[in-house]
Scaffold this motif. Structure first.
Motif, PDB file in Angstrom:
ATOM      1  N   PRO A  63     -75.234 103.689  17.959  1.00  0.00           N
ATOM      2  CA  PRO A  63     -74.932 103.704  19.400  1.00  0.00           C
ATOM      3  C   PRO A  63     -75.097 102.323  20.040  1.00  0.00           C
ATOM      4  O   PRO A  63     -75.915 101.518  19.611  1.00  0.00           O
ATOM      5  CB  PRO A  63     -75.963 104.701  19.960  1.00  0.00           C
ATOM      6  N   ASP A  64     -74.313 102.070  21.073  1.00  0.00           N
ATOM      7  CA  ASP A  64     -74.308 100.757  21.721  1.00  0.00           C
ATOM      8  C   ASP A  64     -75.657 100.380  22.317  1.00  0.00           C
ATOM      9  O   ASP A  64     -75.973  99.193  22.427  1.00  0.00           O
ATOM     10  CB  ASP A  64     -73.245 100.726  22.830  1.00  0.00           C
ATOM     11  N   ASP A  65     -76.452 101.390  22.712  1.00  0.00           N
ATOM     12  CA  ASP A  65     -77.730 101.061  23.349  1.00  0.00           C
ATOM     13  C   ASP A  65     -78.885 100.982  22.352  1.00  0.00           C
ATOM     14  O   ASP A  65     -80.047 100.877  22.750  1.00  0.00           O
ATOM     15  CB  ASP A  65     -78.055 102.045  24.476  1.00  0.00           C
ATOM     16  N   TYR A  66     -78.597 101.046  21.072  1.00  0.00           N
ATOM     17  CA  TYR A  66     -79.601 100.816  20.040  1.00  0.00           C
ATOM     18  C   TYR A  66     -79.563  99.345  19.637  1.00  0.00           C
ATOM     19  O   TYR A  66     -78.490  98.744  19.559  1.00  0.00           O
ATOM     20  CB  TYR A  66     -79.342 101.665  18.799  1.00  0.00           C
ATOM     21  N   ARG A  67     -80.722  98.762  19.352  1.00  0.00           N
ATOM     22  CA  ARG A  67     -80.788  97.375  18.892  1.00  0.00           C
ATOM     23  C   ARG A  67     -80.841  97.329  17.370  1.00  0.00           C
ATOM     24  O   ARG A  67     -81.452  98.191  16.745  1.00  0.00           O
ATOM     25  CB  ARG A  67     -82.030  96.681  19.440  1.00  0.00           C
ATOM     26  N   GLU A 162     -91.682 114.292  22.381  1.00  0.00           N
ATOM     27  CA  GLU A 162     -92.400 113.350  23.237  1.00  0.00           C
ATOM     28  C   GLU A 162     -92.707 112.048  22.517  1.00  0.00           C
ATOM     29  O   GLU A 162     -92.889 111.004  23.151  1.00  0.00           O
ATOM     30  CB  GLU A 162     -93.703 113.999  23.722  1.00  0.00           C
ATOM     31  N   GLY A 163     -92.787 112.104  21.195  1.00  0.00           N
ATOM     32  CA  GLY A 163     -93.134 110.919  20.419  1.00  0.00           C
ATOM     33  C   GLY A 163     -91.914 110.177  19.920  1.00  0.00           C
ATOM     34  O   GLY A 163     -90.772 110.512  20.236  1.00  0.00           O
ATOM     35  N   VAL A 164     -92.174 109.138  19.144  1.00  0.00           N
ATOM     36  CA  VAL A 164     -91.103 108.382  18.508  1.00  0.00           C
ATOM     37  C   VAL A 164     -91.014 108.792  17.035  1.00  0.00           C
ATOM     38  O   VAL A 164     -92.010 109.186  16.422  1.00  0.00           O
ATOM     39  CB  VAL A 164     -91.323 106.860  18.620  1.00  0.00           C
ATOM     40  N   VAL A 165     -89.811 108.693  16.485  1.00  0.00           N
ATOM     41  CA  VAL A 165     -89.568 109.041  15.087  1.00  0.00           C
ATOM     42  C   VAL A 165     -89.215 107.769  14.331  1.00  0.00           C
ATOM     43  O   VAL A 165     -88.215 107.109  14.635  1.00  0.00           O
ATOM     44  CB  VAL A 165     -88.433 110.072  14.962  1.00  0.00           C
ATOM     45  N   ASP A 184     -85.615 107.051  16.117  1.00  0.00           N
ATOM     46  CA  ASP A 184     -85.966 105.983  17.063  1.00  0.00           C
ATOM     47  C   ASP A 184     -86.165 104.621  16.413  1.00  0.00           C
ATOM     48  O   ASP A 184     -85.882 103.601  17.025  1.00  0.00           O
ATOM     49  CB  ASP A 184     -87.223 106.381  17.842  1.00  0.00           C
ATOM     50  N   ALA A 185     -86.681 104.585  15.210  1.00  0.00           N
ATOM     51  CA  ALA A 185     -86.788 103.330  14.465  1.00  0.00           C
ATOM     52  C   ALA A 185     -86.313 103.636  13.051  1.00  0.00           C
ATOM     53  O   ALA A 185     -86.943 104.408  12.332  1.00  0.00           O
ATOM     54  CB  ALA A 185     -88.219 102.800  14.453  1.00  0.00           C
ATOM     55  N   VAL A 186     -85.185 103.069  12.683  1.00  0.00           N
ATOM     56  CA  VAL A 186     -84.584 103.312  11.368  1.00  0.00           C
ATOM     57  C   VAL A 186     -84.617 102.005  10.588  1.00  0.00           C
ATOM     58  O   VAL A 186     -84.245 100.943  11.110  1.00  0.00           O
ATOM     59  CB  VAL A 186     -83.135 103.809  11.510  1.00  0.00           C
ATOM     60  N   THR A 187     -85.066 102.086   9.341  1.00  0.00           N
ATOM     61  CA  THR A 187     -85.220 100.883   8.525  1.00  0.00           C
ATOM     62  C   THR A 187     -84.464 101.008   7.205  1.00  0.00           C
ATOM     63  O   THR A 187     -84.291 102.108   6.684  1.00  0.00           O
ATOM     64  CB  THR A 187     -86.703 100.619   8.211  1.00  0.00           C
ATOM     65  N   LEU A 205     -83.492 100.106  16.503  1.00  0.00           N
ATOM     66  CA  LEU A 205     -84.366 100.696  17.522  1.00  0.00           C
ATOM     67  C   LEU A 205     -83.568 101.432  18.585  1.00  0.00           C
ATOM     68  O   LEU A 205     -82.584 100.902  19.126  1.00  0.00           O
ATOM     69  CB  LEU A 205     -85.201  99.608  18.207  1.00  0.00           C
ATOM     70  N   SER A 206     -84.019 102.636  18.921  1.00  0.00           N
ATOM     71  CA  SER A 206     -83.425 103.402  20.019  1.00  0.00           C
ATOM     72  C   SER A 206     -84.037 102.949  21.346  1.00  0.00           C
ATOM     73  O   SER A 206     -85.063 102.264  21.378  1.00  0.00           O
ATOM     74  CB  SER A 206     -83.718 104.890  19.825  1.00  0.00           C
TER      75      SER A 206
END
Length: 386
Positions: A63-67, A162-165, A184-187, A205-206
């Motif tokens: 997605p465009d809003d992910y870094r 509520e948390g980050v994945v 939310d954080a993909v590596t 990063l989301s």
């Protein structure tokens, strides 16, 4: 006396699970050299890094809003960066069904000393995904490279979490469908499905992850290579091609070459199709062999990249762990001497067995040619048992 060796060898006997086979037709002559010997902070160097980020976004449909950032120390560095920078403000569910997931558990429990809940499964199985608490942060490995077990989907991750994945996707990405809205954080590292070189990681990063980074400061000190914020705000330069430390521009060119190759095939769908076809070719051979089976019995969670196999022949299965590992080593040696297969032994922490990489850079014809060689090596090794 065993049967003679098969007549046809795999054209490319590279089945390692990392670094993985280079793309078909790869040659160093294909790599541009004008950025070599130049600063990665030069206009040219930064443009190559930014091109790698932009092509990654387009190919993966990020997605465009992910870094998207290129970071040090391969996938391990990317996961560590996310964990050390983001975890701490709420409990975390740590999912583990193989050795790398276990490594992230060690970080969380012994190094960061977090309020962590372990959801674990033995090799060949998967953790209880339904038990994940949506009020917790989550860390998991999508595809267990050392177990051959993958998450079937991301439906178990709540839309109202509520948390980050944090998702270690290194041997899944480019071969399996990821649900970006749930992550939310993909590596990952370049060395897996696209057959790139090691030592460089990618961190995606989301907006939720960025919010966590900008609203939370860990109580522990962060080394320079883990620092994603500057003055309380995300360091946007990292996600525009200004890396934290010096990357190999040769590896960057190699990654760009792999991305362009993937684009030429038809993109992500074509990469998925190649991995699926390779996994099917290996499955068809396993179905016809009586001495071996999948470590993961459930096809719904079986990897299409790092396919792990166990020897079920009664005589070999009756050996103790050390002797089974020695048996596998003897098979590996036979195959390497014949130039039929390289680096197919199971991971050192996994149960004894074989591991065949079926990612997109492998050709199905080579998987098909491999099967008879595995049969031959097994028969040869077994004939030597006292």
């Amino acid at each position: 006396m065993t049967d003679p060796a098969p007549a046809v060898r795999p054209a490319r006997p590279h089945f390692s699970s990392g670094p993985c086979a280079k793309r078909p037709g790869w040659s160093p002559d294909n790599l541009p050299t004008d950025a070599l010997g130049r600063s990665h902070r030069s206009k040219l160097g930064k443009s190559r890094l930014k091109e790698a980020i932009d092509r990654t976004r387009a190919l993966l449909g990020v997605p465009d809003d992910y870094r998207i950032g290129i970071v040090p120390a391969s996938d391990t560095g990317a996961v560590e960066m996310a964990m050390w920078s983001m975890l701490g403000p709420r409990p975390v569910d740590m999912l583990a069904w193989e050795s790398f997931g276990e490594g992230w558990v060690t970080d969380a429990v012994k190094q960061l000393k977090l309020d962590a809940r372990l959801l674990k499964a033995p090799y060949g199985e998967i953790a209880d995904l339904a038990a994940v608490d949506p009020s917790h942060d989550v860390v998991f490995t999508w595809n267990g490279t050392t177990s051959g077990v993958r998450a079937p989907n991301a439906d178990w991750i709540s839309d109202d979490r509520e948390g980050v994945v944090i998702c270690d996707a290194t041997s899944a990405i480019f071969a399996q469908a990821l649900d970006w809205a749930k992550l939310d954080a993909v590596t990952y590292s370049w060395q897996k499905v696209l057959g790139g070189e090691g030592a460089h990681g990618v961190l995606i990063l989301s907006p939720r992850a960025v919010e966590r980074l900008e609203s939370y400061t860990p109580e522990w000190p962060l080394p320079k290579i883990f620092r994603l914020t500057k003055g309380g705000k995300l360091n946007e330069a990292i996600f525009e091609g200004a890396t934290i430390n010096t990357p190999s521009m040769l590896c960057v060119e190699d990654y760009l070459d792999a991305l362009k190759w993937a684009e030429s095939l038809g993109g992500l769908e074509a990469l998925h199709g190649r991995a699926d076809a390779n996994a099917k070719a290996l499955h068809d051979w396993v179905e016809g062999a009586d001495w071996i089976d999948f470590l993961c019995a459930n096809p719904g969670i079986r990897s299409n990249t790092s396919v792990c196999l166990k020897i079920v022949d009664p005589d070999v299965a009756a050996l103790d762990d050390a002797d089974q590992r020695a048996f596998v080593k003897s098979m590996e040696k036979l195959l390497e001497e014949k130039g039929a297969a390289f680096d197919i032994g199971g991971y050192r922490d996994a149960p004894p067995g074989l591991r065949i990489w079926c990612g997109a850079t492998v050709e199905s014809a080579d998987i098909e040619a491999l099967g008879p060689w595995l049969d031959w090596a097994f028969a040869e090794a077994k004939s030597s048992l006292s």
